[in-house]
Design an enzyme around this catalytic site. Structure first.
Site, mmCIF file in Angstrom:
data_model
loop_
_atom_site.group_PDB
_atom_site.id
_atom_site.type_symbol
_atom_site.label_atom_id
_atom_site.label_comp_id
_atom_site.label_asym_id
_atom_site.label_seq_id
_atom_site.Cartn_x
_atom_site.Cartn_y
_atom_site.Cartn_z
ATOM 1 N N THR A 74 14.949 -6.960 5.689
ATOM 2 C CA THR A 74 15.331 -5.608 6.085
ATOM 3 C C THR A 74 14.694 -5.240 7.422
ATOM 4 O O THR A 74 15.328 -4.691 8.311
ATOM 5 C CB THR A 74 14.870 -4.608 5.011
ATOM 6 O OG1 THR A 74 15.461 -4.973 3.783
ATOM 7 C CG2 THR A 74 15.305 -3.196 5.363
ATOM 8 N N GLU B 254 8.617 2.414 -1.887
ATOM 9 C CA GLU B 254 9.442 1.670 -0.939
ATOM 10 C C GLU B 254 8.674 1.366 0.336
ATOM 11 O O GLU B 254 8.818 0.299 0.931
ATOM 12 C CB GLU B 254 10.690 2.492 -0.571
ATOM 13 C CG GLU B 254 11.907 2.235 -1.428
ATOM 14 C CD GLU B 254 12.517 0.876 -1.206
ATOM 15 O OE1 GLU B 254 11.988 -0.096 -1.786
ATOM 16 O OE2 GLU B 254 13.515 0.783 -0.488
#
Lengths: 320, 320
Positions: A194, A141
C-alpha cells in the site's frame, strides 16, 4: 466520546469474523469502501488468569505477521480497548486465523484490526457501539500500514458501502446497497505494498480530471440511491488513480476487456491493488468473471485467488 | 437524436420565463447547479410574415447585450432550432426582457439562452422535449460566454438541482430537492467576468484537496436523497475554488460570518461570482440573511441586489 454503560455480561471466550473489503469503489479514492462476504479474518479471544496479552497462534499468514503483542494489530487493538476502558491485569490469549491474502488490496490489515476490536468489545460484554470503535480502528490501521485511512476499516466494521465524508473530524456514512450489486475479485500473486502504491501517485492532479471524478462520484451515489445499475455503470470510471497504479498489475487491460465483455458494470483496482474488482448486477455474472479472469492469469502463468460476492451488509459478526 | 413528432399546433406568439440559476452548489464546481424562483428572463416571440429573425426590443440590459441576430444568444438559439428543424423563411420578432443582472454569477446568459430555446420550441408546437433542447443550450452558452458549460443552462431549462455527470457525452441528472431547502442570493455591484474568473483558477490542484472535495460532494448528494439538512450543511464546503475566487468579492468573509450566524447551512460563491449564496432550511432564514447582507454591503457603500428563494423545480415555463 460519550460515556457508555455495560449492558451485557463479559464472556470467557469469543470467536468473530471481520470481512475483507474493497476500497475506492473505482471512482471514490480514499472516501468509499465496501465489505465482501468472503474472504475475511477470524479471531478467537480467551480470557485467562495470567495477566497480559499473548498471541498463541497465527494461522494462514505464511509467517508474514509480527507475533509480538505490541506490533501485531490484533493484540495492539485489544490492548488499546483494555487501556481505554481501564481494564487492568486482564489475561487474554489470541488466535488469529488469517483467511485472506496479505498485501492484496483487500483490506487485510483492516480485517485483522476490526476482528481484534470487535472481539475484545464482545468479550467485555459490548460496552461500545460499532461507531464508537471506529476511531480505534483508525489507530490500528496506522500501526499496521503507516496511515490511518478509514476506507477499509469502516466497511469491515459496519458492513455495506461506506462513505468517509470527512477525516477531520471523522464522519462515516452508510450508503444504500442495491440488492443485486455483486462483485468479482481477483488477487494476482504479485505483491504491491500500500505504501509503495501510494507513493507512485502524483500529489497534484488536473482540475479538469478532478471535475470528471466528482461528476462520477456524484453519479455513483445517485445510482446507489435510485438502484440505477446503468448509471452506476457509467459512473464507475477512474481516470485519476488507475492510469498510474494499473501498471503494477499484470494483464490489467486484458482482464478489463474480458470483464466488460461478460457484462460487468465496471472494472478497476481494488484499493491499492494488485487485486482487481469487477462490479456486476447479479451473482452469476460475478462468478463467470471470476472464473474467466483466473483462467486468463493461469494462461500467463500467474497464480491468483478469485472470489465473487454480494455486498456484505453486516460487517464484523460474532461466530460464537 | 431521435426523430420526433409534432404533437401540438404552432402558435402565433409566446411569452416564456427562464429562471436565474446558481452553479456549483458550493462543492460541485462545474457539475452541480440549481434553479431559483427569481430573478429570471422573459422572452416574447411573435410570428410575422416578413422572413428573418429580428430583435425588436431588449429591456433591462443597460445596453450591454448585442442586438445583431447572429450575436445575441436568444436570436441565435431561435435560428439554431429553425435550422435544425428545416423551417425556412420563418419570420420571427423577439423581445427580451432582461429581468436579472448581467455578469452576476446567476446564469444571466443561460437564462436568455434557455428562454430563447424554450420560446421557439413552444412557438413551433413543442416538437422537442426539454432534454432534446439541452445540447442546443450548450451551443448557445458557448456563443454567449465562450464555453459550453451546462451547470447553468441545465437547471434553468429543467428546474431543480441538476448534476452534469459527464460532458462527453452530455449526461444531466435531476437530483431530489429537499422541500425546505432555500437560498439567499446577494449580487454586489462589482463585475466579474466568467472568463476572467475561470482564468485565475489553477489548472492543477492537490490530490488531498480533491479527496476532501469528493467526500463533500458525495455527502451533499446523500443529504439531498435523505433530506438530512445537517449533512448538507457539513458538506457545503469548498476549499478548492473559493480561496482563489473569493478575493474578487468585497466583504466575502464578513458576509459568510453573518450568514452562518443567522443559521445558514452553508455559504459560498454563486457560479463564478461576484454573487454569493447562502443555503438555508426554510425561507425565513433566507429572507433574514438577504436583508442583513444587503445592509452590510450598504454600510460599505456597495450597492447590491438581494433575492431569496425556494429551489425552482419547474425550470423554464410558459407565461402565455
Amino acid at each position: 466520546m460519550e460515556r457508555f454503560q455495560i449492558s451485557m455480561k463479559e464472556k470467557d471466550s469469543v470467536h468473530v469474523f471481520a470481512p475483507a473489503t474493497s476500497a475506492n469503489f473505482i471512482c471514490g479514492y480514499d472516501v468509499l469502501g465496501l465489505a465482501l462476504n468472503e474472504p475475511g479474518d477470524e479471531v478467537y479471544l480467551k480470557r485467562v488468569d495470567k495477566p497480559g496479552i499473548r498471541i498463541t497462534k497465527i494461522i494462514g499468514d505464511q509467517g508474514l505477521l509480527p507475533t509480538h503483542p505490541d506490533k501485531n494489530t490484533v493484540s495492539a487493538c485489544v490492548k488499546m480497548i483494555l487501556d481505554f476502558l481501564g481494564k487492568k491485569n486482564y489475561g487474554i490469549e489470541i488466535e488469529l486465523h488469517k483467511k485472506m491474502p496479505i498485501g492484496s488490496g483487500l483490506g487485510s490489515s483492516a480485517a485483522s484490526t476490526i476482528a481484534g476490536l470487535f472481539a475484545i468489545n464482545r468479550l467485555l460484554g459490548e460496552p461500545m457501539s460499532k461507531k464508537e470503535l471506529l476511531p480505534f480502528a483508525l489507530k490500528g490501521e496506522e500501526l499496521a500500514c503507516g496511515h490511518g485511512h478509514a476506507d477499509n476499516v469502516a466497511p469491515s466494521l459496519m458492513g455495506g458501502i461506506t462513505l468517509i465524508r470527512s477525516y477531520h473530524p471523522l464522519e462515516v456514512i452508510n450508503l444504500p446497497v442495491p440488492p443485486e450489486l455483486c462483485c468479482s475479485i481477483i488477487f494476482p500473486h504479485v505483491e504491491v505494498q500500500t505504501r509503495a502504491a501510494r507513493q507512485i501517485l502524483k500529489n497534484k492532479i488536473e482540475l479538469t480530471d478532478a471535475v470528471s471524478q466528482w461528476g462520477n462520484i456524484a453519479g455513483l451515489i445517485t445510482g446507489l440511491f435510485t438502484e440505477d445499475y446503468n448509471l452506476l455503470s457509467r459512473s464507475l470510471q477512474d481516470k485519476l488513480i488507475e492510469p498510474t497504479r494499473s501498471i503494477l498489475i499484470p494483464e490489467f487491460e486484458a482482464m478489463r476487456k474480458i470483464a466488460m465483455e461478460c457484462g460487468a458494470l465496471g472494472f478497476g483496482i481494488s484499493g491499492s491493488g494488485p487485486s482487481v474488482v469487477a462490479f456486476t448486477k447479479g451473482i452469476d455474472t460475478a462468478k463467470t468473471i471470476t472464473i474467466k479472469l483466473t483462467e486468463l492469469l493461469k494462461d500467463h502463468e500467474i497464480e491468483s485467488n478469485g472470489y465473487f460476492s454480494f455486498i456484505n451488509t453486516e460487517g464484523a459478526t460474532a461466530l460464537s
